[in-house]
Design an enzyme around this catalytic site. Structure first.
Site, mmCIF file in Angstrom:
data_model
loop_
_atom_site.group_PDB
_atom_site.id
_atom_site.type_symbol
_atom_site.label_atom_id
_atom_site.label_comp_id
_atom_site.label_asym_id
_atom_site.label_seq_id
_atom_site.Cartn_x
_atom_site.Cartn_y
_atom_site.Cartn_z
ATOM 1 N N TYR A 63 35.486 18.886 -18.581
ATOM 2 C CA TYR A 63 36.806 18.524 -18.078
ATOM 3 C C TYR A 63 37.599 17.743 -19.123
ATOM 4 O O TYR A 63 37.412 16.537 -19.298
ATOM 5 C CB TYR A 63 36.687 17.690 -16.797
ATOM 6 C CG TYR A 63 35.924 18.356 -15.679
ATOM 7 C CD1 TYR A 63 35.816 19.747 -15.588
ATOM 8 C CD2 TYR A 63 35.291 17.598 -14.700
ATOM 9 C CE1 TYR A 63 35.112 20.353 -14.555
ATOM 10 C CE2 TYR A 63 34.597 18.198 -13.659
ATOM 11 C CZ TYR A 63 34.504 19.564 -13.596
ATOM 12 O OH TYR A 63 33.798 20.154 -12.568
ATOM 13 N N HIS A 71 25.748 22.865 -15.156
ATOM 14 C CA HIS A 71 27.134 23.292 -14.980
ATOM 15 C C HIS A 71 27.284 24.781 -15.293
ATOM 16 O O HIS A 71 27.153 25.192 -16.442
ATOM 17 C CB HIS A 71 28.045 22.471 -15.899
ATOM 18 C CG HIS A 71 29.475 22.463 -15.472
ATOM 19 N ND1 HIS A 71 30.456 21.764 -16.151
ATOM 20 C CD2 HIS A 71 30.109 23.038 -14.422
ATOM 21 C CE1 HIS A 71 31.616 21.928 -15.541
ATOM 22 N NE2 HIS A 71 31.421 22.711 -14.488
#
Length: 337
Positions: free
Chosen positions: A56, A140
């Site tokens: 992110y 992830h």
């Protein structure tokens, strides 16, 4: 705000979580003051679960979240981050990241689900956040990396959990079938399920949700608005569904659900937040929140009581699957106590 434990671990999360992808400048710049104010508003609203990742904003989200939480009592909140994408120097920067975040691309992402990659990723995250530990660590998006993720990364995380360095471990993905495999075939305690148990998509009922219930493991639901289509009282053409323009048929279905919500005295977004809690394995719904205003709106939507008759009507009209559980999870008549 209600709280529930992650599986059989001591980690306890609030029913609503703060998703920090947007404060990593997802799609557009979020000023630092707005990001700080959003985190402070989340704290004031009673949110004590915060989720971030190196992906992110190439570390920006982790830096901002860590800075905002550093002055808070460490045992008062739960923070999760992710492994699988190492941040390494970018030898050929073009100026701006090409994966959706408006940040400089001096770094790039490198897939790595090896044991060493996991340990390095966690160490880097702790440096960026300035925190002493992570409570939950997810793999992830390991979609294309099952062998290494299940065979190397998850055992490395399990070892850290067993040493009490991490409280809980799991995986986060936009699909449900492989998440069920992680729960059944690895030491995962929890999965982060993106967009597969919503008012428009209940495919997780075919695999990961019954698996979690059978094994006493947990699900954190994200993407409950399906990229935006369920985020307004009245869905409109041109809104997004799973990161693309929603089809006319999907918009029509979302509008039909919205009409049933209105007939029951509630709204589509409030029902979208409440819906994942219809399954007893769902312990949390985490939403991306860019500003203090977004936090206030989502916290208010989360507080709204959803009449149980709404789910019944949606089933009868064929707008959700007939096998959606009738209750809002153990002990929940509408919202957690």
């Amino acid at each position: 705000m209600g709280r529930r434990n992650i599986g059989s671990t001591p980690v306890e999360v609030t029913e609503l979580g703060f998703g920090a992808s947007v404060i990593g400048n997802l799609y557009r710049v979020t000023p630092a003051n707005d990001a700080q104010a959003a985190i402070e508003a989340a704290w004031e609203a009673g949110i004590r679960y915060f989720d971030t990742a190196p992906h992110y904003g190439l570390g920006l989200s982790e830096r901002r979240l860590g800075a905002a939480l550093r002055s808070r009592p460490r045992d008062a909140y739960v923070i999760s981050s992710k492994v699988g994408r190492l941040l390494v120097p970018n030898e050929e920067p073009r100026g701006v990241d090409t994966e959706g975040f408006v940040v400089r691309d001096d770094l790039r992402r490198q897939w790595d689900f090896s044991r060493d990659g996991v340990l390095r990723s966690i160490e880097d995250t702790l440096k960026r956040t300035g925190l002493d530990r992570l409570d939950i660590v997810y793999l992830h998006d390991p979609d294309e990396h099952w062998r290494q993720a299940a065979g190397e990364a998850m055992p490395a995380l399990a070892e850290l959990r067993d040493q009490k360095v991490i409280g809980a471990i799991g995986a986060g993905m936009n699909q449900s079938a492989m998440l069920a495999r992680f729960l059944r075939e690895t030491a995962a305690d929890v999965v982060m399920l993106a967009g597969r148990y919503t008012l428009l998509d209940q495919s997780a009922l075919d695999d990961v949700l019954p698996t979690a219930e059978e094994l006493g493991k947990s699900v954190v639901a994200v993407g409950v608005f399906n990229s935006g289509l369920l985020s307004r009282d009245r869905p409109a053409e041109g809104m997004k569904y799973d990161y693309q323009d929603a089809s006319h048929a999907l918009v029509a279905r979302a509008r039909a659900i919205a009409e049933v919500c209105a007939a029951h005295g509630t709204t589509l977004p409030a029902a979208a937040i409440a819906f994942p809690h219809t399954h007893p394995s769902t312990v949390n719904v985490t939403l991306g929140m860019r500003t203090a205003e977004h936090v206030a709106r989502n916290a208010e939507l989360n507080r709204q009581r959803i009449p149980e008759g709404l789910w019944d009507d949606l089933r009868v009209q064929g707008l959700i699957r007939s096998d959606v559980p009738a209750a809002n999870g153990p002990g929940r008549s509408a919202r957690c106590p």
